[in-house]
Design a protein around this motif. Structure first.
Motif, mmCIF file in Angstrom:
data_model
loop_
_atom_site.group_PDB
_atom_site.id
_atom_site.type_symbol
_atom_site.label_atom_id
_atom_site.label_comp_id
_atom_site.label_asym_id
_atom_site.label_seq_id
_atom_site.Cartn_x
_atom_site.Cartn_y
_atom_site.Cartn_z
ATOM 1 N N LEU A 62 54.302 40.366 46.918
ATOM 2 C CA LEU A 62 54.859 40.096 48.244
ATOM 3 C C LEU A 62 54.654 38.643 48.660
ATOM 4 O O LEU A 62 55.548 38.032 49.255
ATOM 5 N N ARG A 66 57.985 36.373 49.526
ATOM 6 C CA ARG A 66 58.305 36.075 50.923
ATOM 7 C C ARG A 66 59.043 34.742 51.112
ATOM 8 O O ARG A 66 60.053 34.714 51.843
ATOM 9 N N ARG A 94 62.835 43.389 56.905
ATOM 10 C CA ARG A 94 62.047 43.589 55.683
ATOM 11 C C ARG A 94 60.874 42.621 55.633
ATOM 12 O O ARG A 94 59.785 42.971 55.157
ATOM 13 N N ALA A 97 58.132 44.059 57.675
ATOM 14 C CA ALA A 97 57.430 45.110 56.941
ATOM 15 C C ALA A 97 56.511 44.502 55.885
ATOM 16 O O ALA A 97 55.383 44.966 55.673
ATOM 17 N N LEU A 98 56.996 43.453 55.230
ATOM 18 C CA LEU A 98 56.194 42.754 54.213
ATOM 19 C C LEU A 98 54.912 42.202 54.832
ATOM 20 O O LEU A 98 53.821 42.323 54.247
ATOM 21 N N ASP A 101 52.453 44.909 55.355
ATOM 22 C CA ASP A 101 51.878 45.347 54.078
ATOM 23 C C ASP A 101 50.781 44.395 53.620
ATOM 24 O O ASP A 101 49.727 44.829 53.127
ATOM 25 N N GLN A 147 66.324 45.931 46.578
ATOM 26 C CA GLN A 147 65.759 47.064 47.314
ATOM 27 C C GLN A 147 65.852 48.358 46.511
ATOM 28 O O GLN A 147 64.975 49.219 46.613
ATOM 29 N N ARG A 167 55.450 49.560 52.889
ATOM 30 C CA ARG A 167 56.594 49.542 53.806
ATOM 31 C C ARG A 167 57.765 48.723 53.274
ATOM 32 O O ARG A 167 58.926 49.029 53.562
ATOM 33 N N TYR A 168 57.450 47.635 52.554
ATOM 34 C CA TYR A 168 58.528 46.733 52.136
ATOM 35 C C TYR A 168 59.562 47.438 51.275
ATOM 36 O O TYR A 168 60.748 47.101 51.307
#
Length: 240
Positions: A62, A66, A94, A97-98, A101, A147, A167-168
């Protein structure tokens, strides 16, 4: 991703249920052909793809991903295409969410140990997205396709990383599955790439998506050699 390995409202065009099947097949095949070698080279080297991947591997994935997501979101938002702007807004969800996480994983600050994002704006390979919507749709293909790969990875890693929610890799809209989002996105893609010139630009955008993503994971191979040749979509149809 995985990446790609890989979607909601978009530009005016046919609904996924009414788009001609041939159009969907024709729009995906050239994009896949153009990026297949890049996709395979990336996915085969991702630490998170290992059988024994850990929560630390997920957090590192992640952190590396990002800055790329931020750049792609910026490129799509600047494209001037309402459908692509909606993809950009979905990407911002997203990214939120990242961030959650990473917080849950107790991860180090984003960007640690990763190549820096250019301070003067978008990476040069993505600049065409601000000038050519077709190029930007190819870039969105890589983003949205990622995704689907992430959903498969979530199924495999979820039990290992529980109780982390990952979540990501979940749909941004809890009322719609990733498969439904992807089907809708592909219908919009088929409506947008309505000429050989548009498809060629989208292929360049998809390749640029991979070429800007791979260095985030320390992959500095000669990507030109890996990228498949640009393919005229008409030639793809004739080959089938």
């Amino acid at each position: 991703m995985s990446t790609p390995a890989a979607n909601s409202a978009g530009p005016a065009g046919p609904d996924a249920s009414t788009a001609p099947a041939a159009s969907v097949a024709d729009v995906l095949r050239p994009l896949r052909n153009a990026t297949q070698a890049l996709h395979e080279a990336l996915d085969s080297r991702l630490p998170i793809a290992r059988a024994q991947a850990t929560l630390a591997d997920y957090a590192a994935h992640l952190r590396a991903l990002r800055p790329w997501l931020e750049s792609v979101s910026g490129a799509l938002a600047a494209s001037g295409d309402p459908g692509l702007e909606r993809v950009a807004r979905r990407t911002q969800q997203r990214l939120a969410a990242l961030a959650l996480d990473l917080e849950d994983a107790g991860a180090a600050p984003v960007g640690e140990g990763a190549p820096p994002v250019p301070a003067d704006g978008l990476p040069e390979p993505l600049m065409d997205a601000t000038r050519d919507p077709s190029f930007a749709w190819g870039l969105a293909y890589v983003l949205e396709g990622s995704q689907l790969g992430g959903a498969a990875m979530s199924k495999r890693l979820g039990p290992r990383l529980a109780p982390h929610p990952m979540r990501y890799f979940q749909p941004v809209d809890a009322t719609e599955s990733l498969a439904a989002q992807w089907k809708d996105f592909v219908a919009q893609l088929a409506a947008a790439l309505h000429s050989p010139a548009a498809m060629e630009a989208a292929q360049r955008g998809a390749v640029a998506g991979f070429q800007t993503l791979m260095p985030r994971f320390g992959l500095h191979a000669d990507l030109t050699d890996l990228a498949g040749p640009t393919t005229d979509p008409r030639a793809s149809r004739d080959a089938d």
